[in-house]
Design a protein around this motif. Structure first.
Motif, PDB file in Angstrom:
ATOM      1  N   PRO A 180       2.350   2.781 -14.346  1.00  0.00           N
ATOM      2  CA  PRO A 180       2.354   1.719 -13.330  1.00  0.00           C
ATOM      3  C   PRO A 180       2.847   2.252 -11.990  1.00  0.00           C
ATOM      4  N   LEU A 181       2.296   1.728 -10.922  1.00  0.00           N
ATOM      5  CA  LEU A 181       2.766   2.047  -9.576  1.00  0.00           C
ATOM      6  C   LEU A 181       3.630   0.884  -9.105  1.00  0.00           C
ATOM      7  N   VAL A 182       4.897   1.172  -8.821  1.00  0.00           N
ATOM      8  CA  VAL A 182       5.836   0.113  -8.434  1.00  0.00           C
ATOM      9  C   VAL A 182       6.594   0.511  -7.166  1.00  0.00           C
ATOM     10  N   CYS A 183       5.909   1.149  -6.249  1.00  0.00           N
ATOM     11  CA  CYS A 183       6.531   1.617  -5.012  1.00  0.00           C
ATOM     12  C   CYS A 183       7.054   0.439  -4.185  1.00  0.00           C
ATOM     13  N   THR A 184       8.253   0.617  -3.603  1.00  0.00           N
ATOM     14  CA  THR A 184       8.863  -0.427  -2.768  1.00  0.00           C
ATOM     15  C   THR A 184       9.007   0.003  -1.308  1.00  0.00           C
ATOM     16  N   HIS A 185       8.531   1.198  -0.986  1.00  0.00           N
ATOM     17  CA  HIS A 185       8.747   1.764   0.354  1.00  0.00           C
ATOM     18  C   HIS A 185       7.426   1.794   1.120  1.00  0.00           C
ATOM     19  N   PHE A 186       7.326   0.965   2.142  1.00  0.00           N
ATOM     20  CA  PHE A 186       6.057   0.838   2.855  1.00  0.00           C
ATOM     21  C   PHE A 186       5.580   2.157   3.439  1.00  0.00           C
ATOM     22  N   ASP A 187       6.499   2.966   3.967  1.00  0.00           N
ATOM     23  CA  ASP A 187       6.085   4.204   4.614  1.00  0.00           C
ATOM     24  C   ASP A 187       5.642   5.276   3.629  1.00  0.00           C
ATOM     25  N   ALA A 188       5.778   5.026   2.344  1.00  0.00           N
ATOM     26  CA  ALA A 188       5.108   5.846   1.331  1.00  0.00           C
ATOM     27  C   ALA A 188       3.799   5.171   0.934  1.00  0.00           C
ATOM     28  N   PHE A 189       3.878   3.875   0.711  1.00  0.00           N
ATOM     29  CA  PHE A 189       2.704   3.112   0.275  1.00  0.00           C
ATOM     30  C   PHE A 189       1.534   3.235   1.255  1.00  0.00           C
ATOM     31  N   ARG A 190       1.835   3.307   2.539  1.00  0.00           N
ATOM     32  CA  ARG A 190       0.743   3.339   3.521  1.00  0.00           C
ATOM     33  C   ARG A 190      -0.076   4.626   3.459  1.00  0.00           C
ATOM     34  N   PHE A 191       0.421   5.628   2.720  1.00  0.00           N
ATOM     35  CA  PHE A 191      -0.335   6.861   2.547  1.00  0.00           C
ATOM     36  C   PHE A 191      -1.058   6.926   1.199  1.00  0.00           C
ATOM     37  N   PHE A 192      -0.973   5.869   0.407  1.00  0.00           N
ATOM     38  CA  PHE A 192      -1.724   5.831  -0.846  1.00  0.00           C
ATOM     39  C   PHE A 192      -3.221   5.905  -0.520  1.00  0.00           C
ATOM     40  N   THR A 193      -3.974   6.520  -1.402  1.00  0.00           N
ATOM     41  CA  THR A 193      -5.421   6.526  -1.195  1.00  0.00           C
ATOM     42  C   THR A 193      -5.954   5.104  -1.373  1.00  0.00           C
ATOM     43  N   PRO A 194      -7.126   4.814  -0.808  1.00  0.00           N
ATOM     44  CA  PRO A 194      -7.692   3.468  -0.962  1.00  0.00           C
ATOM     45  C   PRO A 194      -7.869   3.058  -2.417  1.00  0.00           C
ATOM     46  N   GLN A 195      -8.085   4.039  -3.287  1.00  0.00           N
ATOM     47  CA  GLN A 195      -8.251   3.724  -4.704  1.00  0.00           C
ATOM     48  C   GLN A 195      -6.915   3.434  -5.385  1.00  0.00           C
ATOM     49  N   ALA A 196      -5.832   4.026  -4.851  1.00  0.00           N
ATOM     50  CA  ALA A 196      -4.518   3.860  -5.476  1.00  0.00           C
ATOM     51  C   ALA A 196      -3.793   2.611  -5.003  1.00  0.00           C
ATOM     52  N   ALA A 197      -3.951   2.255  -3.745  1.00  0.00           N
ATOM     53  CA  ALA A 197      -3.179   1.144  -3.172  1.00  0.00           C
ATOM     54  C   ALA A 197      -3.282  -0.151  -3.979  1.00  0.00           C
ATOM     55  N   PRO A 198      -4.470  -0.561  -4.417  1.00  0.00           N
ATOM     56  CA  PRO A 198      -4.553  -1.816  -5.187  1.00  0.00           C
ATOM     57  C   PRO A 198      -3.834  -1.753  -6.527  1.00  0.00           C
ATOM     58  N   ARG A 199      -3.528  -0.553  -7.006  1.00  0.00           N
ATOM     59  CA  ARG A 199      -2.857  -0.410  -8.287  1.00  0.00           C
ATOM     60  C   ARG A 199      -1.349  -0.659  -8.177  1.00  0.00           C
ATOM     61  N   ASN A 200      -0.815  -0.660  -6.941  1.00  0.00           N
ATOM     62  CA  ASN A 200       0.623  -0.885  -6.789  1.00  0.00           C
ATOM     63  C   ASN A 200       0.965  -2.328  -7.151  1.00  0.00           C
ATOM     64  N   ALA A 201       2.121  -2.519  -7.759  1.00  0.00           N
ATOM     65  CA  ALA A 201       2.516  -3.854  -8.217  1.00  0.00           C
ATOM     66  C   ALA A 201       2.620  -4.844  -7.066  1.00  0.00           C
ATOM     67  N   ILE A 202       3.016  -4.341  -5.886  1.00  0.00           N
ATOM     68  CA  ILE A 202       3.154  -5.186  -4.699  1.00  0.00           C
ATOM     69  C   ILE A 202       2.358  -4.553  -3.567  1.00  0.00           C
ATOM     70  N   GLN A 203       1.603  -5.357  -2.857  1.00  0.00           N
ATOM     71  CA  GLN A 203       0.877  -4.862  -1.693  1.00  0.00           C
ATOM     72  C   GLN A 203       1.816  -4.935  -0.486  1.00  0.00           C
ATOM     73  N   LEU A 204       2.480  -3.829  -0.229  1.00  0.00           N
ATOM     74  CA  LEU A 204       3.528  -3.782   0.781  1.00  0.00           C
ATOM     75  C   LEU A 204       2.959  -3.853   2.192  1.00  0.00           C
ATOM     76  N   THR A 205       3.743  -4.434   3.096  1.00  0.00           N
ATOM     77  CA  THR A 205       3.392  -4.486   4.511  1.00  0.00           C
ATOM     78  C   THR A 205       4.625  -4.138   5.327  1.00  0.00           C
ATOM     79  N   ARG A 206       4.404  -3.773   6.583  1.00  0.00           N
ATOM     80  CA  ARG A 206       5.532  -3.512   7.469  1.00  0.00           C
ATOM     81  C   ARG A 206       6.377  -4.775   7.640  1.00  0.00           C
ATOM     82  N   ALA A 207       5.727  -5.915   7.653  1.00  0.00           N
ATOM     83  CA  ALA A 207       6.427  -7.174   7.897  1.00  0.00           C
ATOM     84  C   ALA A 207       7.440  -7.503   6.805  1.00  0.00           C
ATOM     85  N   ASP A 208       7.181  -7.056   5.565  1.00  0.00           N
ATOM     86  CA  ASP A 208       8.120  -7.399   4.491  1.00  0.00           C
ATOM     87  C   ASP A 208       9.030  -6.233   4.105  1.00  0.00           C
ATOM     88  N   GLN A 209       9.151  -5.246   4.992  1.00  0.00           N
ATOM     89  CA  GLN A 209      10.007  -4.094   4.711  1.00  0.00           C
ATOM     90  C   GLN A 209      11.440  -4.514   4.404  1.00  0.00           C
TER      91      GLN A 209
END
Length: 288
Positions: free
Chosen positions: A158-187
C-alpha cells in the motif's frame, strides 16, 4: 515588543563563529570538492539542489534574535541586521514585517506535525512510487530489482504517503494508488513526525528563517537531513552500493522492520530539533 538582548563581546562570539564555520566546512567538504571538478552525487546533491543550499551561507554564524554582538562589523553589513551604539543584532521587527507570515506558517506546521501520532507504515515506498512504470528516472542509478521487479513491489504494497512534496513526484500511474490524494492546501492536516521528509524539511524551514534562527540549529538540522537522505536512498529502489551503502530491502519483512526502527530513531531526534525550531519561531514573534 522588543526583548532584552543578551550581549556578547567579540571575545565571546568570535570563537563560536569560528567553530561553526569549521563544523560547516567539514560537513560540506565533499560537496565542495565535487563541485570544483564538476562531479555529481546522486544522494547528497539533493540537499544542495532541492533545498538550494549554499555552503558559503551555511558556514555563516548567526546568533538568532535577542543577541547583540559587540565589534561585529561584518554582521552589520548582512541582510536583516541592524546596528547601534550597543552593537549589532538581527532586526527582529523588520524581519517580522517582511517574513511574519512565513514564521507563523512554519510555527503552525511544526506544532501540528508534532501533535500527531507517529506514522511508521509507509516503509519508504515514496521513492518506489516515483519510478513506478516510469520511462525516465530522477537519478542516474540502476534499479536493484529492475523495472518489472520495482513495479511489482509497488503493486504488492500500500502507498500511504503523507508528505505532499514527495507525493507530487509520484508517477501518474502511482499517484492514484496512494491512500490519500494529497494537495498543497491540506499540508497542515497531513504532515506527521514519522515521515523522513518532514524531518529533512526542518533544515528547509531553518534556512527560510535565517538569520533569525540560530545557526547552530540550522546546521544540526542540515546534518540530520544528510543522514536521513542516506536512509531514504538506502530504502529506495535504487542500487546505492556504488556509494558504499547497503540497501534496506523494504520489499521484505526484515527490511520493513529495519526501516521502521530507523524511522523511530529519526523521529525522536527530529522531535528535539522541531521543538527548538518552534521555540525559535516564538522568539522571533516575541522580539518583533
Amino acid at each position: 515588543m522588543t526583548l532584552n538582548s543578551t550581549v556578547l563581546s567579540r571575545a565571546q562570539w568570535e570563537p563560536l563563529a569560528r567553530a561553526h564555520a569549521e563544523r560547516a566546512d567539514a560537513v560540506t567538504a565533499g560537496h565542495r570538492a565535487r563541485a570544483e571538478r564538476g562531479a555529481k552525487h546522486a544522494i547528497e546533491d539533493f540537499l544542495y539542489e532541492y533545498y538550494s543550499t549554499r555552503p558559503s551561507l551555511l558556514r555563516r554564524w548567526h546568533p538568532g534574535v535577542g543577541v547583540t554582538l559587540e565589534d561585529a562589523p561584518d554582521h552589520a553589513t548582512w541582510r536583516w541586521y541592524t546596528a547601534d551604539a550597543a552593537g549589532v543584532r538581527v532586526d527582529a521587527r523588520a524581519f517580522w514585517e517582511a517574513r511574519g507570515e512565513t514564521v507563523a506558517f512554519v510555527e503552525e506546521l511544526l506544532r501540528r506535525t508534532a501533535a500527531r501520532p507517529l506514522g511508521l507504515g509507509c516503509f519508504g515506498m515514496h521513492e518506489w512510487a516515483m519510478v513506478y512504470r516510469a520511462r525516465e528516472r530522477r537519478h542516474p542509478l540502476p534499479l536493484r530489482l529492475g523495472q518489472d521487479g520495482t513495479d511489482a513491489v509497488v503493486e504488492a504494497n500500500p502507498l500511504v504517503c503523507t508528505h505532499f512534496d514527495a507525493f507530487r513526484f509520484f508517477t501518474p500511474q502511482a499517484a492514484p494508488r496512494n491512500a490519500i490524494q494529497l494537495t498543497r492546501a491540506d499540508q497542515m492536516e497531513r504532515e506527521q513526525p514519522g515521515c523522513l521528509h518532514a524531518t529533512m524539511d526542518l533544515y528547509k524551514w531553518c534556512a527560510k528563517l535565517a538569520p533569525a534562527v540560530p545557526s547552530e540549529l540550522q546546521l544540526e538540522c542540515f546534518e540530520l537531513a544528510l543522514e536521513v537522505r542516506r536512509v531514504d536512498m538506502q530504502a529506495s529502489p535504487y542500487d546505492v552500493s556504488s556509494f558504499g551503502l547497503e540497501a534496506i530491502p523494504v520489499e521484505t519483512p526484515e527490511g520493513k522492520s529495519q526501516y521502521a526502527a530507523l524511522q523511530r530513531d529519526v523521529a525522536a531526534r527530529g522531535a528535539v530539533l522541531r521543538e527548538r525550531l518552534i521555540a525559535a519561531c516564538e522568539a522571533i514573534r516575541a522580539a518583533a
